[in-house]
Design an enzyme around this catalytic site. Sequence first.
Site, short mmCIF file in Angstrom:
data_model
loop_
_atom_site.label_atom_id
_atom_site.label_comp_id
_atom_site.label_asym_id
_atom_site.label_seq_id
_atom_site.Cartn_x
_atom_site.Cartn_y
_atom_site.Cartn_z
N ASN A 118 0.81 -1.23 0.00
CA ASN A 118 0.00 0.00 0.00
C ASN A 118 0.83 1.27 0.00
O ASN A 118 0.34 2.33 -0.38
CB ASN A 118 -0.95 0.01 1.21
CG ASN A 118 -2.00 -1.07 1.08
OD1 ASN A 118 -2.31 -1.52 -0.02
ND2 ASN A 118 -2.53 -1.51 2.22
N GLU A 158 8.16 -2.14 -2.39
CA GLU A 158 7.54 -2.99 -3.42
C GLU A 158 7.16 -2.15 -4.63
O GLU A 158 6.12 -1.52 -4.65
CB GLU A 158 6.33 -3.71 -2.87
CG GLU A 158 6.72 -4.70 -1.77
CD GLU A 158 5.56 -5.52 -1.22
OE1 GLU A 158 4.47 -5.52 -1.83
OE2 GLU A 158 5.73 -6.14 -0.19
#
Length: 509
Positions: A118, A158
Site C-alpha cells: 500500500n 515494493e
Amino acid sequence: MAGNKSLFFFIVCAMASVLDGQTLGGPMHDKAVVCYVASWAAYRPGSGAFVIEDLEPSLCTHLVYSFTGLDTEKGTIKVLDPWQDLEKDYGKGGYKRIVNMKKRYPHLKVTIAIGGWNEGSLKYSKMASERESRQKFIDSVLAFLEQYQFDGLDLDWEYPARRDGKPEDKANYVALVKELSDAFKPRGYILTAALGAGKDTMDAAYDLAKLSRYLTLIHMMCYDYHGTWDGVVGANAPLRGTDDEDVLSVEFTIKYMLEHGVSPYKLVLGLPMYGRTFILKDPKVRDIEFGRTPVMAAGFKGPYTGEAGFMGYNEICHEISNKSAKWTHHWHEQSSTPYLRDGGRIITYDNARSIAIKVKTAIDYGLGGLMVWSIDTDDFKGFCDKETDAYVDFMERYKYMVDDPVMTEALQSLNLPDVNRISKRTAYTVNNGKLNLRLPEPQYSNYPLMETINEATVLAMEEKRILDEMDIITKQNEISDDKDEPGSSSIPRCSTLAVAFCALLVFRL
Ligand SMILES: *[C@@H]1O[C@H](CO)[C@@H](O)[C@H](O)[C@H]1NC(C)=O
C-alpha cells in the site's frame, strides 16, 4: 490439613517465583524462522483479531512488526498507525509490547518493517535517488530504532523499478542498502529486506549479488504467484511450475536467486499463511485444472480478513473443520498444493503437508531458514482440527531409505541415538540396527503451521545428514569396486535420493 495447605502454598509460591524470573527459549534448530506480524490484524472482527500477546515467540527467531511508512514531505521513516503502534494519547503501544517480548524470550530479534504494497514505489524511488535524501532517511531510521529499541530494519519497498519506480532504482536500491548497512554495523543493528519472487520483478529491481553482500537476511516473498488476476485457477505458492517455461514457482525463485550470486545461508524462504479463493465461471465443470479453468474477476472473502480472493489459513481451516460444510479435498501433485472445492468455489492454499515439503526444499538447498507472511493468520487460537498428514512425505522417503543396503553401513558412521535412549525431540534413531523414524507429535494446542515449520526443519536437517552420508558411502564403494575388479564396466549408480524419488514417482503413477 492446615500444614499440608501451607506447604502446598509454599510450593506454589516457590514455583511462581522461579517461573517469574524464567526466560524461555527458541526453536530447536539453528535455522532462522522469521515471523511477520501485521499490526492491522488487531482490527479483525471476532476470533480473527490478533494482538501481540497472541504470539508464541518460541516458534520464531525473528519478529518483524509491519509496517512503518515513508513521510513524503520529510523523506523520513514514519509511524503509520500512532494509536495502534505508540503509547501516547492512550495508544495501544504496539512497538513497546512487541519489543518487550525479548525480556522473556532473549533469543528473539525484533525488527520493524518499512513499506509494503500500500505504500507504493514512487516515494521510495525519490528518496533513494540522491545521496543527501538517502542520508536524511538513514538518520531518521537510526533515531527511530534508538527511540523504540528495535533490533533493526526490514526494507519492504515494493518494488524498485516497478509500479511507479524508474530503472535507476535498481542501482539506487543497492546504494541505499549499502549505506544503511554501513550505518548499522557499528551499532549492531540487523538489516533485512523482503524481495519480490516474480522473475520480472527480480530482473528489474534487484542486483542480487550486491544486495546479498550488505543484507543480513533476504526474505523471499515466495507467494502471490497466482490469484484471480490470472483469470484462471492457480496456486498461490506452487513449489514447481507447470512446465520448464513456467517461471512462477518457489523452486524457480530459489534457483534464480542462488544463480545470481545470493549466499544460500542468507536466503530465507517465505511461506504464506493464507490461500487464494476463486469463483468458477462454470460451476459445473468436472475437473479443475490449474492454469486453465476459468474464474470470475473476484474471488470470495473470509470472515476475518474480508478481502475478496484471499483467505487466512485460520479462516480456511475453520471451513475444513465445519462438519456441515461441503468442501471436497484435493491435492495438486505438480505444485504440491492442496485445494478445496464446493461447487463453483475453490480455495488453493498451503497446509501443514505443503509447508513441510517446502521446508524440506529449503533445507536441501542449504538455505538460511524460513519466513512467514504472516503469523496472525495461522490458527493461533487453536480452533481447528489438527491435520494428521503433515509428514506423510517424510514417512514415504523413510520407507525407501530404511531398506537400502547402504543404510546399514551409513548407520555405523552416523552414530544416531538408540531409540531406547533418545532425547525427546530426536526424530531419526536406531532400533535393533535399523533406521527408525518417530514423527513429531503436536506440542502446542495452537499454531499448527508454525509448529510444522519448526518440526519439519528438524526432520529435514536430520534426513539430509543421513542421505548425504549414504551418498558418500555409495561413492566410496564405487571407487573400491573399480579397484577390486579392474576392467569391469562399472555402471554409475543412481544416488540414493534419486532412487527414492524414482521409486516414489513409480509408486505414485
Ligand atoms: C458451516 O457451514 C455451513 C454450510 O456451509 C454454514 O451454513 C455455517 O454457517 C458454517 N458454520 C460456521 C461456524 O462457519
